[in-house]
Motif scaffolding. Structure first.
Motif, mmCIF file in Angstrom:
data_model
loop_
_atom_site.group_PDB
_atom_site.id
_atom_site.type_symbol
_atom_site.label_atom_id
_atom_site.label_comp_id
_atom_site.label_asym_id
_atom_site.label_seq_id
_atom_site.Cartn_x
_atom_site.Cartn_y
_atom_site.Cartn_z
ATOM 1 N N LEU A 1 -13.787 20.055 3.276
ATOM 2 C CA LEU A 1 -12.839 19.519 2.298
ATOM 3 C C LEU A 1 -13.271 20.007 0.917
ATOM 4 C CD1 LEU A 1 -12.618 15.886 3.720
ATOM 5 C CD2 LEU A 1 -10.881 17.681 3.950
ATOM 6 N N LYS A 2 -13.098 21.297 0.699
ATOM 7 C CA LYS A 2 -13.640 21.957 -0.486
ATOM 8 C C LYS A 2 -13.012 21.483 -1.791
ATOM 9 C CE LYS A 2 -16.106 24.701 2.185
ATOM 10 N NZ LYS A 2 -17.585 24.560 2.284
ATOM 11 N N ASP A 3 -11.753 21.072 -1.755
ATOM 12 C CA ASP A 3 -11.063 20.723 -2.993
ATOM 13 C C ASP A 3 -10.954 19.223 -3.207
ATOM 14 O OD1 ASP A 3 -9.337 20.311 -0.880
ATOM 15 O OD2 ASP A 3 -7.542 20.847 -2.030
ATOM 16 N N LYS A 4 -11.694 18.438 -2.437
ATOM 17 C CA LYS A 4 -11.592 16.979 -2.542
ATOM 18 C C LYS A 4 -12.778 16.402 -3.299
ATOM 19 C CE LYS A 4 -7.734 16.795 -0.352
ATOM 20 N NZ LYS A 4 -7.536 18.229 -0.152
ATOM 21 N N SER A 5 -12.549 15.261 -3.948
ATOM 22 C CA SER A 5 -13.580 14.622 -4.755
ATOM 23 C C SER A 5 -13.442 13.114 -4.659
ATOM 24 C CB SER A 5 -13.443 15.048 -6.221
ATOM 25 O OG SER A 5 -12.210 14.554 -6.744
ATOM 26 N N SER A 6 -14.401 12.409 -5.237
ATOM 27 C CA SER A 6 -14.346 10.946 -5.222
ATOM 28 C C SER A 6 -13.130 10.450 -5.998
ATOM 29 C CB SER A 6 -15.629 10.367 -5.823
ATOM 30 O OG SER A 6 -15.788 10.805 -7.159
ATOM 31 N N HIS A 7 -12.805 11.107 -7.110
ATOM 32 C CA HIS A 7 -11.669 10.646 -7.906
ATOM 33 C C HIS A 7 -10.353 10.885 -7.172
ATOM 34 C CE1 HIS A 7 -10.298 9.016 -11.690
ATOM 35 N NE2 HIS A 7 -9.311 9.897 -11.694
ATOM 36 N N GLY A 8 -10.345 11.872 -6.284
ATOM 37 C CA GLY A 8 -9.141 12.114 -5.490
ATOM 38 C C GLY A 8 -8.822 10.956 -4.566
ATOM 39 N N ILE A 9 -9.845 10.226 -4.109
ATOM 40 C CA ILE A 9 -9.613 9.039 -3.277
ATOM 41 C C ILE A 9 -8.968 7.949 -4.115
ATOM 42 C CG2 ILE A 9 -10.708 7.201 -1.942
ATOM 43 C CD1 ILE A 9 -12.800 9.147 -1.072
ATOM 44 N N ARG A 10 -9.489 7.739 -5.310
ATOM 45 C CA ARG A 10 -8.927 6.725 -6.217
ATOM 46 C C ARG A 10 -7.455 7.018 -6.498
ATOM 47 N NH1 ARG A 10 -10.336 2.969 -10.206
ATOM 48 N NH2 ARG A 10 -9.358 3.271 -12.223
ATOM 49 N N LYS A 11 -7.161 8.278 -6.723
ATOM 50 C CA LYS A 11 -5.777 8.671 -6.995
ATOM 51 C C LYS A 11 -4.898 8.464 -5.764
ATOM 52 C CE LYS A 11 -3.235 12.480 -9.140
ATOM 53 N NZ LYS A 11 -3.359 13.820 -9.755
ATOM 54 N N ALA A 12 -5.449 8.779 -4.578
ATOM 55 C CA ALA A 12 -4.675 8.609 -3.346
ATOM 56 C C ALA A 12 -4.369 7.142 -3.077
ATOM 57 C CB ALA A 12 -5.443 9.203 -2.168
ATOM 58 N N MET A 13 -5.344 6.262 -3.308
ATOM 59 C CA MET A 13 -5.134 4.837 -3.057
ATOM 60 C C MET A 13 -4.063 4.266 -3.984
ATOM 61 S SD MET A 13 -6.987 4.226 -0.493
ATOM 62 C CE MET A 13 -6.923 5.949 0.022
ATOM 63 N N ALA A 14 -4.066 4.715 -5.244
ATOM 64 C CA ALA A 14 -3.035 4.256 -6.184
ATOM 65 C C ALA A 14 -1.654 4.695 -5.709
ATOM 66 C CB ALA A 14 -3.315 4.804 -7.575
ATOM 67 N N GLY A 15 -1.573 5.936 -5.235
ATOM 68 C CA GLY A 15 -0.290 6.433 -4.729
ATOM 69 C C GLY A 15 0.177 5.695 -3.493
ATOM 70 N N LEU A 16 -0.750 5.396 -2.581
ATOM 71 C CA LEU A 16 -0.396 4.668 -1.357
ATOM 72 C C LEU A 16 0.077 3.252 -1.679
ATOM 73 C CD1 LEU A 16 -3.283 5.812 1.015
ATOM 74 C CD2 LEU A 16 -0.856 6.416 1.191
ATOM 75 N N MET A 17 -0.562 2.612 -2.653
ATOM 76 C CA MET A 17 -0.115 1.272 -3.050
ATOM 77 C C MET A 17 1.296 1.322 -3.633
ATOM 78 S SD MET A 17 -3.439 -0.768 -4.589
ATOM 79 C CE MET A 17 -4.091 0.579 -5.597
ATOM 80 N N ALA A 18 1.561 2.357 -4.426
ATOM 81 C CA ALA A 18 2.895 2.496 -5.012
ATOM 82 C C ALA A 18 3.938 2.712 -3.924
ATOM 83 C CB ALA A 18 2.901 3.650 -6.012
ATOM 84 N N GLU A 19 3.619 3.569 -2.945
ATOM 85 C CA GLU A 19 4.567 3.840 -1.865
ATOM 86 C C GLU A 19 4.770 2.617 -0.976
ATOM 87 O OE1 GLU A 19 3.812 7.376 0.312
ATOM 88 O OE2 GLU A 19 3.886 8.678 -1.444
ATOM 89 N N ALA A 20 3.769 1.731 -0.934
ATOM 90 C CA ALA A 20 3.901 0.501 -0.146
ATOM 91 C C ALA A 20 4.712 -0.560 -0.883
ATOM 92 C CB ALA A 20 2.522 -0.044 0.207
ATOM 93 N N GLY A 21 5.138 -0.237 -2.113
ATOM 94 C CA GLY A 21 5.984 -1.158 -2.863
ATOM 95 C C GLY A 21 5.250 -2.080 -3.796
ATOM 96 N N CYS A 22 3.949 -1.822 -4.057
ATOM 97 C CA CYS A 22 3.189 -2.667 -4.981
ATOM 98 C C CYS A 22 3.743 -2.522 -6.399
ATOM 99 C CB CYS A 22 1.709 -2.289 -4.967
ATOM 100 S SG CYS A 22 0.873 -2.634 -3.404
ATOM 101 N N SER A 23 3.702 -3.607 -7.137
ATOM 102 C CA SER A 23 4.182 -3.573 -8.512
ATOM 103 C C SER A 23 3.158 -2.880 -9.415
ATOM 104 C CB SER A 23 4.418 -5.001 -9.026
ATOM 105 O OG SER A 23 3.172 -5.667 -9.194
ATOM 106 N N GLN A 24 3.603 -2.519 -10.609
ATOM 107 C CA GLN A 24 2.710 -1.872 -11.563
ATOM 108 C C GLN A 24 1.515 -2.764 -11.888
ATOM 109 O OE1 GLN A 24 3.638 1.383 -12.959
ATOM 110 N NE2 GLN A 24 1.439 1.331 -13.251
ATOM 111 N N HIS A 25 1.766 -4.075 -12.030
ATOM 112 C CA HIS A 25 0.680 -4.990 -12.381
ATOM 113 C C HIS A 25 -0.291 -5.187 -11.218
ATOM 114 C CE1 HIS A 25 2.019 -6.140 -16.394
ATOM 115 N NE2 HIS A 25 3.249 -6.178 -15.922
ATOM 116 N N GLN A 26 0.198 -5.126 -9.979
ATOM 117 C CA GLN A 26 -0.707 -5.200 -8.836
ATOM 118 C C GLN A 26 -1.650 -3.998 -8.820
ATOM 119 O OE1 GLN A 26 2.451 -5.577 -5.873
ATOM 120 N NE2 GLN A 26 1.643 -7.572 -5.244
#
Length: 272
Positions: free
Chosen positions: A209-234
């Motif tokens: 996984l040459k192009d992946k980093s720890s911050h990429g996980i943080r970004k992915a989790m935020a995106g998954l929460m958004a796609e799951a319908g979480c509000s901005q404040h959540q």
């Protein structure tokens, strides 16, 4: 700057000073009025760790800016040195479900890399907090375990989130228990975020996984929460953000997909 940022800067500058040039001369023993080529040389010597190399130049640039303000030197030799870590526009590349699966296949449950991945995924914490989060941050509320901490990044809001079962199991499967969840091979916490970041780079490389980093996980989790319908404040509460515009950096793509899906669904009501 926060204490964590200052510790990282000191570590970077110490390694800069200990670097030897082609004649065996230690950089720390040289005159500060050095040409840009001297710093390009050390940047390129760190090319196998592009993020660290660019952070080095960023740190050098800041030191010279500080020196110029105080009349120690008239120019900044690092001012025009370009970055070598060519990230796609928008920052770190988010991990995909396939990336997570590949990492876990190489680093199975019970291993430190698996624990690190699970901690980052189920807290969305920054790597600067992953080095010290541990059992002392576990708090019981109404019979449920929460992880609570004040992120070290300046301006972050306090975080209090339920400790989900995958993370609880990963922390309890560790064979060595210490003051932090993530420990070195010597059984001690990582001293700096940079030291853990370098180790994560090795774990990711082992999983191809040459192009992946720890911050990429943080970004992915935020995106998954958004796609799951979480509000901005959540999302802000999990990410420790105090301003909505910060969370929008991570979530605007997912939110647009949700809005587009709702919008296109409206066309089904039309009569053709």
């Amino acid at each position: 700057m926060s204490d964590a940022t200052l510790r990282q800067r000191r570590s970077v500058l110490a390694r800069l000073c200990d670097h030897l040039d082609e004649d065996g001369t230690r950089y720390g023993d040289c005159d500060m009025d050095a040409p840009p080529a001297a710093f390009i040389t050390i940047r390129d010597a760190w090319a196998d760790r592009p993020g660290a190399a660019d952070n080095l130049i960023k740190t050098i640039r800041a030191v010279y800016e500080w020196s110029i303000e105080r009349g120690e030197i008239a120019h900044n030799p690092a001012a025009g040195i370009a970055a070598i870590n060519k990230r796609p526009k928008g920052g770190a590349t988010p991990w995909t479900p396939d990336d997570l699966l590949r990492f876990r296949e190489v680093h199975p449950k019970g291993s430190t890399p698996y624990l690190w991945l699970t901690l980052q995924a189920f807290t969305a914490c920054r790597i600067g907090d992953a080095i010290w989060l541990g059992r002392s941050n576990e708090k019981l509320h109404n019979g449920r375990i929460y992880l609570e901490w004040q992120p070290r990044k300046k301006g972050s809001a306090p975080v209090s989130i339920p400790m989900l079962e995958p993370l609880y199991e990963a922390t309890r499967s560790a064979t060595v228990v210490g003051p932090a969840y993530i420990l070195t091979q010597r059984g001690t916490p990582y001293k700096t975020a940079e030291s853990l970041r370098n180790q994560v780079r090795k774990w990711c490389d082992a999983a191809d996984l040459k192009d992946k980093s720890s911050h990429g996980i943080r970004k992915a989790m935020a995106g998954l929460m958004a796609e799951a319908g979480c509000s901005q404040h959540q999302i802000m509460a999990v990410m420790a953000h105090t301003q909505a515009k910060t969370s929008e950096i991570y979530t605007k793509g997912a939110e647009r997909r949700l809005l587009a899906a709702d919008g296109i669904a409206a066309l089904t009501k039309l009569k053709w």
